[in-house]
Motif scaffolding. Structure first.
Motif, short mmCIF file in Angstrom:
data_model
loop_
_atom_site.label_atom_id
_atom_site.label_comp_id
_atom_site.label_asym_id
_atom_site.label_seq_id
_atom_site.Cartn_x
_atom_site.Cartn_y
_atom_site.Cartn_z
N PRO A 95 8.75 68.85 4.39
CA PRO A 95 9.62 68.70 3.71
C PRO A 95 11.14 69.65 3.69
CG PRO A 95 7.62 68.34 2.58
CD PRO A 95 7.62 69.52 3.75
N ILE A 96 12.86 69.31 3.57
CA ILE A 96 14.01 69.94 3.71
C ILE A 96 14.30 69.71 2.53
CG2 ILE A 96 15.80 70.02 5.03
CD1 ILE A 96 14.61 68.29 7.04
N VAL A 97 14.13 71.67 2.37
CA VAL A 97 15.07 71.50 0.58
C VAL A 97 16.38 72.40 1.11
CG1 VAL A 97 15.56 72.45 -1.35
CG2 VAL A 97 12.97 71.89 -0.05
N LEU A 98 17.55 71.58 0.63
CA LEU A 98 19.26 72.03 1.24
C LEU A 98 19.05 72.88 -0.91
CD1 LEU A 98 21.77 72.28 2.75
CD2 LEU A 98 22.52 69.76 0.98
N VAL A 99 19.84 73.84 -0.28
CA VAL A 99 20.12 74.94 -1.16
C VAL A 99 21.79 74.76 -1.23
CG1 VAL A 99 19.71 76.82 -1.73
CG2 VAL A 99 17.78 76.19 -1.29
N ASN A 100 22.14 74.81 -2.39
CA ASN A 100 23.47 75.18 -2.16
C ASN A 100 24.18 75.58 -3.16
OD1 ASN A 100 24.20 71.99 -0.55
ND2 ASN A 100 24.78 71.08 -2.48
N HIS A 101 24.91 77.24 -2.62
CA HIS A 101 25.03 78.19 -2.84
C HIS A 101 26.50 78.18 -3.90
CE1 HIS A 101 29.27 79.50 -1.08
NE2 HIS A 101 28.14 78.91 0.39
N ALA A 102 26.38 79.31 -4.93
CA ALA A 102 27.75 78.90 -6.78
C ALA A 102 28.88 80.04 -5.35
CB ALA A 102 26.61 79.65 -7.06
N LEU A 103 30.09 80.28 -6.22
CA LEU A 103 31.10 80.98 -5.55
C LEU A 103 31.18 81.78 -5.25
CD1 LEU A 103 33.97 80.36 -8.67
CD2 LEU A 103 33.47 82.97 -6.87
N THR A 105 10.65 73.42 4.54
CA THR A 105 12.34 73.94 5.31
C THR A 105 12.76 74.00 4.11
OG1 THR A 105 10.81 72.97 6.60
CG2 THR A 105 13.27 73.54 7.25
N VAL A 106 13.98 75.34 3.72
CA VAL A 106 14.83 75.44 3.81
C VAL A 106 16.07 75.58 4.06
CG1 VAL A 106 15.46 77.27 1.60
CG2 VAL A 106 13.51 76.60 1.81
N LEU A 107 16.75 74.69 3.69
CA LEU A 107 18.33 74.53 4.96
C LEU A 107 19.61 75.09 3.56
CD1 LEU A 107 20.12 73.70 6.92
CD2 LEU A 107 19.69 70.96 6.02
N ALA A 108 20.55 75.71 4.13
CA ALA A 108 21.55 76.05 3.67
C ALA A 108 22.82 76.69 4.27
CB ALA A 108 21.26 77.30 2.36
N PHE A 109 23.51 75.66 4.04
CA PHE A 109 25.02 75.64 4.57
C PHE A 109 25.69 77.17 3.72
CE2 PHE A 109 24.15 70.98 5.18
CZ PHE A 109 23.79 71.12 6.61
N ASN A 110 27.25 76.88 4.28
CA ASN A 110 27.71 77.45 4.33
C ASN A 110 29.35 76.67 3.98
OD1 ASN A 110 27.34 80.37 4.18
ND2 ASN A 110 26.70 80.30 6.26
N VAL A 111 29.54 76.81 2.47
CA VAL A 111 30.77 76.20 2.82
C VAL A 111 32.11 76.49 2.77
CG1 VAL A 111 32.85 75.97 0.84
CG2 VAL A 111 30.47 76.20 -0.25
N PRO A 112 32.79 75.19 3.86
CA PRO A 112 33.29 75.82 5.16
C PRO A 112 34.31 77.22 4.16
CG PRO A 112 32.93 73.94 5.18
CD PRO A 112 32.05 74.51 4.10
N GLY A 113 34.87 78.18 4.90
CA GLY A 113 36.17 78.74 4.13
C GLY A 113 35.67 80.02 3.29
N ALA A 130 35.97 68.98 -3.93
CA ALA A 130 34.42 69.93 -4.00
C ALA A 130 33.90 68.45 -3.26
CB ALA A 130 34.16 69.24 -5.14
N ARG A 131 34.26 67.27 -3.08
CA ARG A 131 33.70 65.50 -2.64
C ARG A 131 34.09 66.48 -1.02
NH1 ARG A 131 35.91 60.49 -4.54
NH2 ARG A 131 34.63 61.02 -6.58
N ASP A 132 34.67 67.43 -0.56
CA ASP A 132 35.39 67.05 0.93
C ASP A 132 34.16 67.88 1.08
OD1 ASP A 132 37.51 65.49 0.88
OD2 ASP A 132 38.51 67.09 0.02
N ILE A 133 34.03 68.85 -0.02
CA ILE A 133 32.28 69.70 1.01
C ILE A 133 31.36 68.81 1.03
CG2 ILE A 133 31.43 71.87 0.70
CD1 ILE A 133 34.59 71.93 1.39
N ALA A 134 30.96 67.91 0.23
CA ALA A 134 30.21 66.84 -0.11
C ALA A 134 30.17 66.25 1.26
CB ALA A 134 30.03 66.35 -1.36
N LYS A 135 30.78 65.74 1.79
CA LYS A 135 30.97 65.06 3.21
C LYS A 135 31.10 65.73 4.17
CE LYS A 135 34.45 61.37 1.45
NZ LYS A 135 35.83 60.83 1.28
N LEU A 136 31.29 67.58 4.21
CA LEU A 136 31.44 67.85 5.29
C LEU A 136 29.34 68.11 5.30
CD1 LEU A 136 33.87 71.18 5.32
CD2 LEU A 136 33.55 69.31 7.40
N PHE A 137 28.34 68.25 4.06
CA PHE A 137 27.17 68.74 4.24
C PHE A 137 26.77 67.17 4.72
CE2 PHE A 137 27.32 72.15 0.66
CZ PHE A 137 27.91 73.12 1.40
N ASN A 138 27.26 66.88 3.76
CA ASN A 138 26.39 65.11 4.25
C ASN A 138 26.39 65.17 6.17
OD1 ASN A 138 25.88 64.53 1.90
ND2 ASN A 138 27.07 62.31 1.75
#
Length: 322
Positions: free
Chosen positions: A41-49, A78-86, A102-110
Motif C-alpha cells: 500500500p502506498i502513502v503519499l506524503v506532501n511536504h510543507a513550505l 511504501t512512502v512516496l514523496a514528491f518535491n513541489v516543482p520550484g 496550489a491546484r496546479d501542483i495538485a495536477k502535477l502530483f496527480n
C-alpha cells in the motif's frame, strides 16, 4: 527495499497552468521509501513550505512519524514523496512563481501518480500547505486515495492566511535579508505567545546582550537562508496563498462530497495559521454530505508547528488508520 536518498525524476510535458502559462517541460522529482512501488500500500506524503521529499533519514523532517516500526511503518507501507516543482531541493527553480497556484501542483502530483502507474493510493497525508495540496488532489481525482489526511491545514486559504502571505511576499521582495526576515515573521505565525513564554521566560543571551527569543528567531532565519532559495520561498508562499478547492467550482460541500476517500481532518487547538475553528466548520459542513469523515485535534501550546512537535499525539490520532 528502496533507499530513501535517491531522487528520481518524471518529465511532465506540455503543462499549462490555470493562469494560462505554458511549460513545455516540468521536472517532477520524488523519493520512495520502503517496499518498491506497487508492491505494498502506498502513502503519499506532501511536504510543507520549507520541506521536501526527504521525509526520513539524516535530513528527514518527519522521522518521528515515518520509518521502520513507526506510525507509518515503512516495512508495511511504501512512502512516496514528491518535491513541489520550484522548491529547489532537486536543483530546479521556477522564477515566475505567480504562474502557479496550489491546484496546479495538485495536477502535477496527480499526473506523477498516473505516470508511476499507481491505480490508487492508500493515503495522502500532508501538513500545512502540503495538506492543502492534498485537498486539491482529491477534489481533482475523487477516487485517487482511500484515506485523505489533511493536518494543520484546510481546503481554502482564509483572509487571515492570505494577509500573512501578502506580508511574507512584501518581505521577500523588499528586504535586504529576505529569507531571514520572512522566516522570522513566519515563526510568529507558526508558534504562539504561550509557546514563546514557556520556552524563553524573558531570559537573555548575555554573550549577545539580546533576549533569547531574539537569538532563537535570528538562528532560524540564518538556518533557513543557508539551505533555502529565495525563488523557492516565493513559490511556496504563493501556493499557501492560493489553496481553494471551490475556485471555479460549486460550493465546498458539493465539491468535497465527490471525494470518495475517508477524510480524517486533524486540527491543532492553538493554531494561529489554519485555525481549529475553521477546521471544525469544515468538518460540520462536510458531515452534511459524507459519513466517512472525522475531525480530531492536537492539544498543544505550540500552535501551527505542533504537527512537527507533538508526535505522540499524532501517533495516537493516526494509529487506527495505519
Amino acid at each position: 527495499m528502496t533507499l530513501e536518498n535517491i531522487i528520481q525524476h518524471i518529465q511532465i510535458q506540455n503543462f499549462t497552468t490555470e493562469n494560462g502559462a505554458h511549460y513545455p517541460i516540468i521536472n517532477l522529482s520524488y523519493q520512495v521509501i520502503g517496499p518498491s512501488l506497487n508492491s505494498a500500500p502506498i502513502v503519499l506524503v506532501n511536504h510543507a513550505l520549507t520541506g521536501n521529499s526527504q521525509v526520513i533519514g539524516v535530513q528527514g523532517w518527519w522521522n518521528d512519524l515515518i520509518g521502520e516500526s513507526k506510525t507509518i511503518n515503512t516495512l508495511k507501507y511504501t512512502v512516496l514523496a514528491f518535491n513541489v516543482p520550484g522548491n529547489g531541493f532537486d536543483g530546479f527553480s521556477i522564477e515566475n512563481y505567480q504562474d502557479f497556484n496550489a491546484r496546479d501542483i495538485a495536477k502535477l502530483f496527480n499526473q506523477g501518480i498516473a505516470t508511476l502507474k499507481i491505480n490508487q493510493l492508500f493515503a495522502i497525508i500532508g501538513g500545512s500547505v502540503g495538506g492543502g495540496i492534498a485537498w486539491e488532489m482529491a477534489a481533482l481525482e475523487p477516487k485517487i486515495t482511500q484515506h485523505l489526511i489533511p493536518i494543520a491545514t484546510d481546503w481554502k486559504s482564509t483572509d487571515w492566511l492570505i494577509a500573512n502571505c501578502f506580508l511574507q511576499e512584501q518581505i521577500l521582495a523588499n528586504s535586504s535579508k529576505p529569507i531571514e526576515d520572512a522566516r522570522i515573521h513566519a515563526m510568529l505565525c507558526y508558534r504562539t505567545p504561550d509557546s514563546f513564554s514557556s520556552k524563553f521566560q524573558r531570559t537573555t543571551n548575555e554573550e549577545l546582550d539580546i533576549y533569547n527569543v531574539e537569538s532563537w528567531l535570528a538562528h532560524h532565519g540564518n538556518k533557513l537562508q543557508k539551505r533555502f532559495q529565495l525563488s523557492a520561498y516565493k513559490m511556496m508562499n504563493q501556493l499557501l496563498k492560493t489553496i481553494d478547492i471551490t475556485r471555479g467550482r460549486d460550493s465546498f460541500g458539493a465539491t468535497a462530497s465527490t471525494i470518495e476517500a475517508d477524510i480524517h481532518i486533524i486540527g491543532i487547538d492553538s493554531d494561529l495559521f489554519f485555525t481549529a475553528k475553521e477546521n471544525r466548520t469544515t468538518y460540520q459542513e462536510l458531515k452534511k454530505y459524507k459519513e466517512n469523515v472525522t475531525y480530531q485535534e492536537i492539544i498543544s501550546i505550540h500552535g501551527h508547528d505542533a504537527f512537527l512537535i507533538e508526535y505522540k499525539q499524532l501517533h495516537n490520532l493516526l494509529t487506527t488508520i495505519f
